[in-house]
Each structure stands twice: as structure tokens, then as C-alpha cells.
Write an enzyme that holds these catalytic residues in place. Structure first.
Site, PDB file in Angstrom:
ATOM      1  N   GLU A   7      44.339  37.954  44.323  1.00 46.70           N
ATOM      2  CA  GLU A   7      44.931  37.389  43.112  1.00 46.70           C
ATOM      3  C   GLU A   7      45.701  36.142  43.506  1.00 46.70           C
ATOM      4  O   GLU A   7      46.307  36.088  44.584  1.00 46.70           O
ATOM      5  CB  GLU A   7      45.889  38.400  42.459  1.00 46.70           C
ATOM      6  N   ASN A  10      42.432  44.317  33.113  1.00 51.65           N
ATOM      7  CA  ASN A  10      43.170  44.609  34.350  1.00 51.65           C
ATOM      8  C   ASN A  10      44.017  45.853  34.169  1.00 51.65           C
ATOM      9  O   ASN A  10      43.529  46.954  34.314  1.00 51.65           O
ATOM     10  CB  ASN A  10      44.023  43.406  34.764  1.00 51.65           C
ATOM     11  N   GLU A  11      45.275  45.686  33.800  1.00 47.85           N
ATOM     12  CA  GLU A  11      46.166  46.851  33.633  1.00 47.85           C
ATOM     13  C   GLU A  11      46.457  47.020  32.154  1.00 47.85           C
ATOM     14  O   GLU A  11      47.580  46.809  31.713  1.00 47.85           O
ATOM     15  CB  GLU A  11      47.478  46.610  34.381  1.00 47.85           C
ATOM     16  N   CYS A  65      47.217  40.431  36.977  1.00 40.36           N
ATOM     17  CA  CYS A  65      47.797  39.969  35.711  1.00 40.36           C
ATOM     18  C   CYS A  65      47.326  38.578  35.325  1.00 40.36           C
ATOM     19  O   CYS A  65      47.374  38.230  34.148  1.00 40.36           O
ATOM     20  CB  CYS A  65      49.312  40.013  35.807  1.00 40.36           C
TER      21      CYS A  65
HETATM   22  O1  AHR Z   1      49.601  42.874  42.545  1.00 37.00           O
HETATM   23  C1  AHR Z   1      50.509  42.268  41.686  1.00 37.00           C
HETATM   24  C2  AHR Z   1      50.333  42.716  40.259  1.00 37.00           C
HETATM   25  O2  AHR Z   1      50.581  44.087  40.156  1.00 37.00           O
HETATM   26  C3  AHR Z   1      48.960  42.573  39.688  1.00 37.00           C
HETATM   27  O3  AHR Z   1      48.751  41.330  39.158  1.00 37.00           O
HETATM   28  C4  AHR Z   1      48.930  43.577  38.596  1.00 37.00           C
HETATM   29  O4  AHR Z   1      47.658  44.052  38.314  1.00 37.00           O
HETATM   30  C5  AHR Z   1      49.893  44.623  39.049  1.00 37.00           C
HETATM   31  O5  AHR Z   1      50.805  44.897  38.073  1.00 37.00           O
END
Ligand code: AHR
Length: 662
Positions: free
Chosen positions: A52, A377-378, A246
Site C-alpha cells: 500500500e 478493502n475493509e 484504505c
Molecule cells: O495497513 C494500514 C491500513 O490498515 C490499511 O490501509 C487498512 O486496510 C487497514 O486498516
């Protein structure tokens, strides 16, 4: 985001293992591996990586561009730039956007000098430009001459002001043209800068001011930092999940990651503020933007280079729920689903197809053979389930060959998680991405988590995890040995359950030591150096000692009440190709443990067995730029006697034994 979490434990391993010593020496534990009872197959892509753009992971990290804000497109176009002048100098700098060299990249700098003294601009790179003596650096810029006949001196200047390299350019065209030069710094400097100085009277316009090391990964121009990619290649990752995290979601939908923007010609890739620029009040990074020099084509190419299966994650019509939580109405989701369909064609379609042709034009006519893709993602709540179902309906009908990765929210055990799992099971999801950032104790006490998972339901992808030495998103978190051992213990549980857990990746991957927002991270870099944390070596030991079939392991005498942490953790696998048994054992305690290893079903053991041990004196031990291998694997050979045989596991250690039948 993670700061909103409520955490159950605050105990550290040190607290737990420091419990009063037991009255009598506990009996030697026995580890029995059933070498003749092969279990589930282990996914060849089981141990992967998750990239990321956080902590300056892409710009200022993997993407080797050394100039920050080279195109003057940051909201403050002079971010990263300084005026260079003296009391004698007379000149003006202005940012303009009329008659740009590329309308998609409108801003540029105009430098006018009266010629009375040197006058120009300077770029400090991403917290300092790292230069290596003896290396070649490629300078380039779009330049046009307005008036006069000035020289433009391109200088590499050390942190102490010393001139390290210089080249003088003249005879500029009156229309925009790319001008290039090479520079050879005479000294190494981690904190150098790039100066562009006008000498003589005149006016020039400059844009896309760029400086790259000639030596990049595979020496590709405008490429990636070779030392950082090498660290990834050394992990031998089975897959790479990208580009987030994120940043896929964006704090608002208009700040989400849009892959199509990232395959345009490099100057046309529209700049986007990085959501980690402003996410943490305690780690603001106002100069953090995404230039997308590392875009989706480069991600696919990188995966191919390092032998990792690509796993792109796409926005599913939801902005980050820790931020705005903005939603695309279901009736308007089609463009998002179309992005997914087009990505499949971009990755896998023939070079004659619309999107396959774009891949071919970028230099890769052959397909990338993408086999999986993430939807969201989340995310959490019914909104996610509805959106995932809409994606799955279309994607499964048109591309049943693509495995869809869904997610179970940001926590491995909360209401969001408990809501999502049954729904995803009902929808017959392929594989569910679980995330966990928690204290080492969580990892030690959850090694049996998957022993009781439904064998017939969706598979599990442990897509983000990392033990937190202090607290989630605490800037005091360290990548210490305690965290690495907790992760290793947990991974033995994943390996034992390889029929359910098909993939796993640590997070986050990279951190620039001068510009990070989140710790702990797997690999730390500065402008010239890179080192792996103890957690990195745990990942490497699992990945390089994967095996292809799980072997049952029985541990006797491993408990250590009242501590919740066992004396030993173990898993085993068979490597069919090498004809080897691989045994992984974690001893988290402060004392060496003399154990007996019983290889049931293996009559005789061959002579060239290896042991690889990752260990350290203290749980708080960390690696650093100055001592990058303080905690690193040490391999040795041994000739084991017949099974069972005694083996001593050092204190605070993770051991991998590879044994061959004779
Ligand atoms: O790894 C950092 C963040 O943690 C990522 O962007 C997210 O998916 C998680 O909340």
C-alpha cells in the site's frame, strides 16, 4: 481509523513469561510429526505480500523518482521547491498554466533572471535526495526558452552545500522539448538536493523536472528502486495484494484509487492527495501525494518479475467507513463493476482487445494471467454485502475463472466481523480477507483460531496482520523480536490449517524512516538504505520453507500454565519436490527448551539436514540501519541421529528444520 479500536489486552510477552517459575522443571516437550500422514495441500501462493502507498511506500519509496512534485501539480505548486537567490540576484519565479506542454499536466514554473547573479530553484526530494558516488543519475525536464540566451546549471548539492555534480545546459528550443543530461556525483550523500540555476539574462519555462538513478530494478528507465524490490524478491512471495488498503477506498469517493488513471502516459496520471497525508493528527504528512508513477501496469509487471500472483483490490462503491463512508447508490454501481471487467481484460485479454491493447502498448502484449481480484478493502455492514453481491453477480457470470476476494471488516472478531461472515457464507464467497492488528498476546493465544473453522465454507485470506508492541497505530510500536515471534507462532496455526487459510500477508510492507505514518512495518528504508525487520525474516522463513502438504504435528508438554503462552508452537509440512520434511517451531520463552523430535513414519534420516534459527537475546531487540541483521536467520547443517532425537530450541527463537529421509 485504527485509533477507534477498543483493545482487550495490554500485556506483553515479557509480562507473561515473567510469571513465577514453576516449582519443578517441566518435562521435555515432545514434538511428533506424522510424516506418513499427509494432510491438506498448501497453496503455492500461500505466503504473499501486501503493498500500500503508506509511509511514502510508492512516491519517496519504491518509485525511484528523486524529485518531489516534479510537475508542480501539488495544490501548493511550490511544495518541495525553494527559490535560490542572493542579495545581488534579480529575478522572478512564477507558476503558470497557460500553453502547458501537456494540458493534462498544466502547471509549470517560469524562471526569469536579470543575469546579475545566479537565480533559480531547488528541490530537496523526499526528505533529502539519496546519491551514491559512482552511480549515474538521469536528469530530464520539459523546457522552453522565452527570451535571452541563459545557461541552466543542473547541480547536485550535498547536505553540507558541497557541489557533488554539475552539468550546464544551453541553446534551449523555443517550444517545449524534453531535455536530458546525466550526472555523476563524486560523493555519497543521503540528504542532497537538486538545483536548477539560471546563469545570464533570460527566461525559461520548466516542467516534469525529474532525476532518476540509472540503476533501477532491472534497469528500467523511470523504474523502481532496485534495493527495495530486491527485498521483495528475496521473500519469494506467492502473491502481491495492491494498491491498498484504505487508499483503495479513499476518505471520499472522489479520492478513491482509480486504476485507469494510473495506466495513462506518466505525465497524464492525475495527481491525488494520499489519504495518509492527513489521516493521523499525530503524524501529519502534508507533502504526501500520489503521482502514480507506480501504477497498475507497473504493479502487474512487478508481480511478474518477482513471481507473485497479482491480487488487485478495487473500490466497491464505498469510501472508507472510518472517514466519510460515502456510498454509491446501488443503481449507480455499474461504472465500478465495469472498472472490474475492464481490469480483467487489461490483465488477461488478448492484445487485440480494447483494454488488452492498452497493456500491449505499455510493453506487455502477453497477458498477465491474473487469477484473483478483491472487491473492497475493509468494508462492513449490509451496504457492503449488497455491493459485493452486485459485483459477484456480473463477475461470476462473465469471469468464473477469477477468484473474488471479499472482506470481513477491520477486526478479526467484532460485530462487523460477526455480521459479515454468515452473509458471505450464504453468498458462497470464494475467500474472505480477515485483518488483525493486535498485541503479541492475541497472536500467541489465537494459534488455534482456524482449527474449528467450517471446512466447507469460504476460504480465508489473512490479508493484513501485524503484532503491535504498544498499541494499534501507536507511533511507539517497534518491530521487535517479541512481535516477530508472536507472528511466527500464529503462522504455524495458519499453516496447520492450510486447507482453510489459503493466503496470508503482513501489513504494512514499507516505511520511509523519514516520512512514515504507521508503525510497525515489514521493511524500513531511507534515501539510500533498506533493512528487514525480524518480522520480515519470519515472513521469509515461512515463504521459503512453504512445503506443499501439511503434516500433522502433535505437541506434548508445550503448555505452561498459568501463562497463556505455550512453551512451544509448531507446524510441519512436506516438500514433495525436495523430498524433505519441514518442521517450524517457536520458542517464545526466556529459557532454552530441550525437546524430543519424533518423525513418526521416517525410519532413517538423511545426513544433510539444515536448521535455520531466528533468535535474539532480548524480546525488545530490533534491527536498524546500523545493525540490519541483528535479528536474522542463521543456517547450519547437521546430521540427525535416528528419530526420535533430542533438539534444543534456543530462547526467543523461531527454528526451521529441514530433514530428508535417507
Ligand atoms: O495497513 C494500514 C491500513 O490498515 C490499511 O490501509 C487498512 O486496510 C487497514 O486498516
Amino acid at each position: 481509523m485504527k485509533k477507534l479500536f477498543l483493545l482487550g489486552f495490554v500485556a506483553s510477552l515479557a509480562d507473561c513469561v515473567a510469571a513465577p517459575p514453576p516449582a519443578a522443571t517441566p518435562p521435555a516437550p515432545t514434538i511428533t510429526v506424522q510424516t506418513g500422514r499427509p494432510g491438506a495441500d498448501i497453496n503455492p501462493a500461500m505466503w504473499g505480500i501486501f503493498f500500500e502507498d503508506i509511509n511514502f511506500g510508492a512516491d519517496g519509496g519504491l518509485f525511484a523518482e528523486l524529485v518531489k512534485n516534479r510537475a508542480f501539480e501539488f495544490p501548493d505548486p511550490m511544495t518541495g521547491w525553494m527559490k535560490i537567490s542572493t542579495s545581488l540576484a534579480q529575478g522572478q519565479l512564477s507558476i503558470r498554466d497557460d500553453d502547458a506542454f501537456d494540458p493534462a499536466n498544466p502547471h509549470y514554473v517560469r524562471i526569469h533572471s536579470e543575469g546579475t547573479a545566479h537565480f533559480g530553484i531547488s528541490n530537496q526530494g523526499f526528505r533529502g535526495i539519496g546519491l551514491q558516488a559512482g552511480e549515474t543519475y538521469d536528469f530530464s525536464a520539459q523546457i522552453r526558452l522565452l527570451d535571452g540566451a541563459p545557461r541552466l546549471n543542473i547541480n547536485l548539492v550535498g547536505g553540507d552545500g558541497a557541489m557533488l555534480a554539475s552539468v550546464s545546459l544551453t541553446n534551449f528550443p523555443s517550444r517545449w522539448e524534453k531535455v536530458a543530461a546525466e550526472l555523476h556525483p563524486k560523493a555519497t550523500d543521503p540528504k542532497a538536493r537538486l538545483d536548477l540555476i539560471l546563469e545570464g539574462k533570460g527566461t525559461v519555462d520548466c516542467d516534469m523536472i525529474s532525476l532518476f538513478p540509472r540503476h533501477t530494478w532491472k534497469n528500467r528507465p523511470v523504474g523502481l528502486r532496485a534495493d527495495m524490490v530486491q527485498m521483495l524478491a528475496d521473500l519469494k512471495p506467492g502473491f502481491m495484494r495492491f494498491p491498498g488498503g484504505c487508499i483503495v477506498e479513499g476518505s471520499y469517493l472522489d479520492r478513491r484509487y482509480q486504476w485507469k488513471n494510473t495506466i495513462l502516459p506518466v505525465p497524464d496520471r492525475k495527481l491525488l492527495v494520499n489519504r495518509w497525508n492527513y489521516e493521523f493528527e499525530h503524524r501529519p504528512t502534508p507533502d504526501y501525494f500520489q503521482s502514480f508513477g507506480l501504477g497498475f501496469f507497473e504493479f502487474f509487471q512487478l508481480c511478474e518479475d518477482i513471481g507473485a500472483q497479482p491480487l488487485p483490490i478495487l473500490n466497491c462503491g464505498m469510501a472508507c467507513q472510518f472517514n466519510s463512508g460515502e456510498l454509491v447508490p446501488l443503481a449507480e454501481l455499474q461504472p465500478y463493476i465495469q472498472d472490474a471487467l475492464d481490469l480483467i481484460e487489461f490483465a488477461n485479454g488478448p492484445a487485440g482487445s480494447l483494454w488488452g491493447a492498452k497493456r500491449a502498448a505499455l510493453g506487455h502484449p502477453a497477458p498477465f494471467n491474473m487469477k484473483m481480484m478483491g472487491v473492497g478493502n475493509e468494508q462492513w455492514g449490509p451496504q457492503y454485502i449488497e455491493r459485493y453481491a452486485a459485483f459477484a453477480k456480473v463477475l461470476k457470470a462473465q469471469h468464473p475463472e477469477i477468484m473474488l476476494v471479499t472482506d470481513a471488516g477491520p477486526s478479526p472478531a467484532d460485530d462487523r466481523f460477526n455480521f459479515l461472515w454468515p452473509k458471505l457464507r450464504e453468498l458462497r464467497a470464494d475467500i474472505v480477507d480477515e485483518h488483525c492488528y493486535d498485541h503479541p498476546l492475541w497472536f500467541f493465544t489465537n494459534t488455534a483460531r482456524y482449527d474449528h473453522y467450517d471446512r466447507n465454507g469460504p476460504k480465508v485470506f489473512m490479508g493484513e496482520y501485524a503484532a503491535q508492541s504498544v498499541d494499534v497505530v501507536s507511533p511507539k510500536n517497534r518491530n521487535n523480536l517479541e512481535c516477530a515471534l508472536a507472528e511466527a507462532a500464529y503462522l504455524t496455526g495458519l499453516e496447520r490449517n492450510a486447507d482453510v487459510v489459503r493466503m496470508a500477508s503482513y501489513a504494512p510492507l514499507f516505511a520511509n524512516a523519514d516520512a512514515w505514518q504507521w508503525t510497525p512495518d515489514l521493511i524500513w528504508v531511507d534515501s539510500l538504505r533498506v533493512y528487514g525487520t525480524p518480522s520480515y525474516y519470519v515472513q521469509q522463513l515461512f515463504s521459503r520453507n512453504r512445503g506443499d502438504t501439511v503434516l500433522p504435528v502433535e505437541l506434548r508438554g508445550a503448555e505452561s500454565p498459568p501463562s497463556q503462552i505455550q512453551r512451544l508452537y509448531a507446524s510441519a509440512a512436506r516438500d514433495g519436490q525436495a523430498h524433505e520434511i519441514i518442521l517450524k517451531v517457536v520458542n517464545p520463552g526466556t529459557a532454552a527448551i530441550a525437546a524430543r523430535i519424533n518423525l513418526a513414519g521416517m525410519a532413517k534420516i538423511g545426513p544433510d539436514a539444515t536448521s535455520t534459527v531466528l533468535a535474539g537475546a532480548n524480546l525488545s531487540d530490533v534491527n536498524s540501519f546500523d545493525d540490519p541483521r541483528k535479528i536474522a536467520p542463521v543456517q547450519s547443517q547437521f546430521h540427525p541421529p535416528a528419530s526420535p532425537f533430542p533438539w534444543t530450541f534456543p530462547p526467543h527463537s523461531f527454528t526451521v528444520l529441514r530433514l530428508k529421509p535417507e
